[in-house]
Each structure stands twice: as structure tokens, then as C-alpha cells.
Design a protein around this motif. Sequence first.
Motif, PDB file in Angstrom:
ATOM      1  N   THR A  68      31.770  25.296  47.349  1.00 41.32           N
ATOM      2  CA  THR A  68      30.814  24.463  48.906  1.00 41.32           C
ATOM      3  C   THR A  68      29.855  23.202  48.252  1.00 41.32           C
ATOM      4  O   THR A  68      29.875  22.223  48.917  1.00 41.32           O
ATOM      5  N   THR A  69      28.731  23.749  47.390  1.00 37.44           N
ATOM      6  CA  THR A  69      28.109  23.295  46.947  1.00 37.44           C
ATOM      7  C   THR A  69      29.103  22.101  46.058  1.00 37.44           C
ATOM      8  O   THR A  69      28.304  20.530  46.647  1.00 37.44           O
ATOM      9  N   LYS A  72      30.329  19.570  48.758  1.00 37.37           N
ATOM     10  CA  LYS A  72      29.141  18.887  49.572  1.00 37.37           C
ATOM     11  C   LYS A  72      28.640  17.674  48.989  1.00 37.37           C
ATOM     12  O   LYS A  72      28.159  16.402  49.105  1.00 37.37           O
ATOM     13  N   THR A  75      31.174  15.049  49.015  1.00 33.88           N
ATOM     14  CA  THR A  75      31.299  14.399  50.238  1.00 33.88           C
ATOM     15  C   THR A  75      29.961  13.362  50.818  1.00 33.88           C
ATOM     16  O   THR A  75      29.456  12.514  51.834  1.00 33.88           O
ATOM     17  N   LEU A  77      27.041  14.982  51.383  1.00 39.87           N
ATOM     18  CA  LEU A  77      26.013  15.370  51.908  1.00 39.87           C
ATOM     19  C   LEU A  77      24.998  16.318  50.697  1.00 39.87           C
ATOM     20  O   LEU A  77      23.374  16.819  51.090  1.00 39.87           O
ATOM     21  N   TYR A  78      25.384  16.333  49.715  1.00 35.72           N
ATOM     22  CA  TYR A  78      23.805  16.965  48.625  1.00 35.72           C
ATOM     23  C   TYR A  78      23.515  15.896  47.492  1.00 35.72           C
ATOM     24  O   TYR A  78      24.714  15.323  46.985  1.00 35.72           O
ATOM     25  N   PHE A 108      34.763  15.409  55.232  1.00 29.30           N
ATOM     26  CA  PHE A 108      34.526  16.485  55.391  1.00 29.30           C
ATOM     27  C   PHE A 108      35.212  17.846  56.455  1.00 29.30           C
ATOM     28  O   PHE A 108      35.259  17.498  57.621  1.00 29.30           O
ATOM     29  N   GLN A 110      35.411  20.935  57.959  1.00 32.78           N
ATOM     30  CA  GLN A 110      33.820  22.084  57.668  1.00 32.78           C
ATOM     31  C   GLN A 110      34.712  23.875  57.820  1.00 32.78           C
ATOM     32  O   GLN A 110      35.949  23.441  58.577  1.00 32.78           O
TER      33      GLN A 110
END
Length: 350
Positions: A68-69, A72, A75, A77-78, A108, A110
Motif C-alpha cells: 500500500t505504501t 500511495k 499516486t 499521496l506519499y 487510486f 481504496q
Amino acid sequence: MCPDEQTPVQGAAPAAVPLMQLKNINMIFKKPGSFLADRSIHVLKDVSLDIGEREIVALVGESGCGKTTLGKIITGLYRPTSGEVYFNGERVSGTFDKKLSSYNQVQFIQQDSYAALNPVRTIYQSLYAPIKTHNRKWTRKQIDARIEELMELIGLQPSAQFLTKYPHQLSGGQRQRILMARAISLEPRLIVADEPVSMIDVSLRLSLLNLMKELNEKLGMSFVYISHDLSTTRYIARNGRVAVMYLGEIVEVGNIGDVIAKPRHPYTRALIQAVPVPDPEFQGNDELPLKSMQLGSLENRGDGCAFYERCLYAKDQCRQKIQAVRTDTAEVLCCNLENVPSTPVYDIRK
């Protein structure tokens, strides 16, 4: 490195120019520790991966391995601690802001559909907002037509029956379809789906997987499918690639059929062997090929193999810095393959 292997390579590159490129991505989180010092959690270590146009890439691995990291980071997000992210040939790592409006082409989906939807907004409002935000000149009639098109595409008809409802009034499968509609409302080129079918009934999973395959084939969208379920992974990425992750590293990348039928990395072999096979003629082993069931630590990581403490075939050289090597079926993060059995675990293609 094994003398009989080919020249080391970094990552896995499709034949065409990659849509998304990840180069040596590292992600380190700081966790408050004792009064002496904070703790550094090295979640992703030197991850390199290419995603091609119209391609489906599956990320598989046990919980906590960093899937998941990584999604992200793809996308935006991180922001990775170090490393570079390229989208369509343009470097985007560290620049996820208004200057890069084209990055709306990465969306993304979820895992938790209930938490991902605003509980005080109707489904119509949840779909209306992103379309209006990115198409400010559109009229209400144009947006309504686009929403109707999306509802037909995801198979929720008649749309009037669903658009006036709130998230809690829909089933898990219906909410997951709404998340897909919201993701594709901006016509993205790449969608990251984080275990999209793990929280819905088994009877509904096939329809959602078929929907993603249809979006890939008809609309040309690329997918990164994140899962720990090898059965759904094999189905969605039957003609794509799989990247096996262990403790924040991609340990094996290759065609899904080849990797599952003939896994080369010791962890991939253990991961596949842990799945029950509904075949009375298949005689599997009762015990997994592991020295220990204890996971390694993400703190104080060295340059050696993260799987060393659990691997049955480990040698002293595995404690040293390792590189990915290309085999006949995949790219494997292991320099000790001469000791790892190359016999198939189970041939899913027969």
C-alpha cells in the motif's frame, strides 16, 4: 552473483516506453522511540519498477510488506524519502502540486469503500465533485450526462435508484463500483487498486475483477492491482506481470503464469506453496520451506538479503549486498539461485 546467471539488471521493463517508472525508491518513517532517539522504519528499500501502457501489474505479498505504501507513492499521496518517480517520461517525485495537473491521470481505488466515501454526501454528490473540479467550464447537463455514462459503465442501473442514496445505504460491492466510477471519471491512464475485492462477498468478486479487465481492454487503462490473494491476482493479471514483495523489497518480477508455475525466489516458492490447491492429483508438502515463521525487522536494515533468517538455502554471501539477476522466467533479487530448486511448485497453465 551466480556465475551461470546473466548480467544484473535493475527493475523490470516492458517492451514499450513505460508509462510509470519507479527508480530506487526508499521510504523511511520516523517513529517516536525512547528518550535517546527516534526509530527509523525502513518500509521500502531500493524499489524499482516500470509500468507500461495498457498493462496490468499485480503487487503481491503478506501484510506489512509495503504494498500500500508503494501504491500511495505511485499516486502521489506519499513522497518517497529518496528515489525518483517518472510519469510519461516526466519526473514527478517531489512535485505533486498544481504545476503537474497531468498527474490527475493517476487515480487510486481504496480498500475500504465505506471509509473512502463521504458519509454525508449522496452518491451523486461524490461523483459530481471531482468532475466539476477538473472541468469547470462544463454545464450541469454535461456533468449529469457524464455521471450517467459512468453508472452505465459500472453496471449500476437504473442510475436514479443509486445516485440519491448515501454510502451506508449501498452494499459493499455497490460502494466499490462507485469508487471505480469516481476513479475513472477523470479518464486516467493508470489506476492503483488497493485490494479492491478483499472486503466484499466472494460471489461479487468476479464481477468487479471483470469490470477492471474491461476497463483495461476497452479504455486502455493501466492497472496496479495490490493484493495478498494469489487467486484473484492470477485472474486479473493473467496476461500481465506480477511483482512479489517481501519486507519492502521486490524480490521477483515476471509474467504471472511463469512466476506462479516456476517461482525462483525462495519467498515466492513459500508464498505459492502456502495456497491450498483444489487438485486431488497434486501432492503438496505439509510444511512450508521456511526456517522460521518470524518476520524480519524493518529497523536497522543492512545491505544483505531481507529473507536471510527464514531462507532454507541461505549462505554467508547472502548477508552481503545483493542485486537482481535475470533468469529464464523472471527477474529475481537473489544471488544464490544455484541452491534454490528450479522445479515447478504447481503449473496453473495445465
